[in-house]
Design an enzyme around this catalytic site. Sequence first.
Site, PDB file in Angstrom:
ATOM      1  N   LYS A 112       0.670  -1.009   2.660  1.00 39.26           N
ATOM      2  CA  LYS A 112       1.230  -0.090   3.645  1.00 39.26           C
ATOM      3  C   LYS A 112       0.191   0.368   4.663  1.00 39.26           C
ATOM      4  O   LYS A 112       0.535   0.744   5.777  1.00 39.26           O
ATOM      5  CB  LYS A 112       1.885   1.098   2.944  1.00 39.26           C
ATOM      6  CG  LYS A 112       3.135   0.643   2.188  1.00 39.26           C
ATOM      7  CD  LYS A 112       3.944   1.763   1.612  1.00 39.26           C
ATOM      8  CE  LYS A 112       5.283   1.273   1.083  1.00 39.26           C
ATOM      9  NZ  LYS A 112       5.165   0.373  -0.097  1.00 39.26           N
TER      10      LYS A 112
HETATM   11  C1  LIG Z   1       6.111  -0.542  -0.543  1.00 43.47           C
HETATM   12  C2  LIG Z   1       5.633  -1.590  -1.484  1.00 43.47           C
HETATM   13  C3  LIG Z   1       6.374  -2.780  -1.732  1.00 43.47           C
HETATM   14  C4  LIG Z   1       7.731  -3.036  -1.106  1.00 43.47           C
HETATM   15  O1  LIG Z   1       7.664  -3.247   0.283  1.00 43.47           O
HETATM   16  P1  LIG Z   1       8.987  -3.159   1.166  1.00 43.47           P
HETATM   17  O2  LIG Z   1       8.532  -3.324   2.569  1.00 43.47           O
HETATM   18  O3  LIG Z   1       9.589  -1.814   0.884  1.00 43.47           O
HETATM   19  O4  LIG Z   1       9.889  -4.273   0.711  1.00 43.47           O
HETATM   20  C5  LIG Z   1       5.824  -3.723  -2.587  1.00 43.47           C
HETATM   21  N1  LIG Z   1       4.640  -3.512  -3.210  1.00 43.47           N
HETATM   22  C6  LIG Z   1       3.904  -2.399  -3.008  1.00 43.47           C
HETATM   23  C7  LIG Z   1       2.614  -2.222  -3.731  1.00 43.47           C
HETATM   24  C8  LIG Z   1       4.371  -1.394  -2.135  1.00 43.47           C
HETATM   25  O5  LIG Z   1       3.628  -0.272  -1.945  1.00 43.47           O
END
Ligand SMILES: *Cc1c(COP(=O)(O)O)cnc(C)c1O
Length: 466
Positions: A112
């Site tokens: 993120k």
């Molecule tokens: C947020 C997240 C996901 C999922 O991503 P999306 O864009 O919501 O599909 C997968 N793995 C981790 C570690 C995350 O923080």
Amino acid sequence: MHYVSTRGSAPALGFEDVTLAGLASDGGLYVPESWPSFTAADIRALAGLSYVDTAVRVMAPFVAGSLDEDELRGLCEAAYGRFSHQAVTPLVQLDHRNWLLELFHGPTLAFKDVALQLLGQLFERFLSRRDDHLTIVGATSGDTGSAAIDAVAGRAKIDIFMLHPEGRVSDVQRRQMTTVLAPNVYNIAIDGSFDDAQALVKRMFNDTDFSSRFNLSAVNSINWARLMAQVVYYFYAAVRLGAPDRPVAFSVPTGNFGDVFAGYVAAKMGLPVAKLMVATNVNDILHRALADGDYSQGQVQPTATPSMDIQVSSNFERLLFDAGGRDGTALAEQMRGFEATRAMRLTNAQREGAAALFTSARIDADSMTMAMRWAYDGAGQVIDPHSAIGLAAARTLDLDPAVPVVTLATAHAAKFSDAVERATGTRPPLPARVGDLFAREERYAKMPATFEAITAYVAERATPRA
Ligand SMILES: *Cc1c(COP(=O)(O)O)cnc(C)c1O
């Protein structure tokens, strides 16, 4: 570039307005009115470029009219200069066809950061142009909260209030939020669950007086700018593996459908993507939707991959819109039906549009553990549970053996060290850059999960609009 809402009745906006708005005023999500198109020669010209140079080429068409290329480059340099690896998102080889794309070299150790570090820069640039102020309010069960706080800590013109359920996030996750002592950061541990926290935040946004007085904004993955930032690493990885002359497949551990939708955007722009694997845990609404057309909400089951414990995938609406023929009026009707009954069927057009590129798999705890062991025993790679869901799904893909398969590694293993130790027998240490996390001072408020208590706290500290 102009952006239109998936529900057809909000006004089209430019990139700057879309970034600050988040959600469209008709309840829909913004998408570009048409996809920029890269020729094979354009893609070939990305070979050998740095991550920042690739980012500028890939994102320039999306920000046209709001940022020129030099401004965009400056923001990318600031955002990606904070990553601990010079490649920003390096590729690691696992066997003759499987690769990992490591997306966790940012400040909070989860993918993120790639999007939120840029979003923090964009917010600051656009707010200072307008001399406006933003109050970010969010609820987190872990990764989003720390990445958002890190991205806006210390920025003028932004205050951030982040609610987490007391005692229900890991110590690492809590400390990544509560040890940020910048004066514009407010952490609130509420006496309740994540759903309680989320409900409080929703109520604050629905209170239009409160929401406009403090210019409330969300940072969840419905913001178009976040998706745009994620398109870059699909190009960056595919070019290194031979694109445009060789197609590449991607496997993506999925929750809110943001990360994998960015792969769809890359394909729409001309990147030769052989397949996009949507990897879910046992919370499998997306797998059911793609395999059978059944998008119906179940009960969330807690798993070792909390960032994917989701039963409604907000960004899926963007795919339904684009793959289903871009009929906003029809989609608004379909989404109203879903909101009333918590279930809907995909139309034939939506199913066929999605099937051209997507496939899906539901991965249970045993297969996840086996994938962690396979990566460790075969390639010496310690991977986190979310990445392991992606890798387990990647290994079920039935494709031409000449197509390389890239699994997106979305979190550093040290963020989920208990699960990793159970599967592999090794406990991954926290990397040096966050190593003193347990020695740092923490600061947060503890509050009851009531609307009155939380809004009074925010109103006393946030900056009202002039
Ligand atoms: C947020 C997240 C996901 C999922 O991503 P999306 O864009 O919501 O599909 C997968 N793995 C981790 C570690 C995350 O923080």
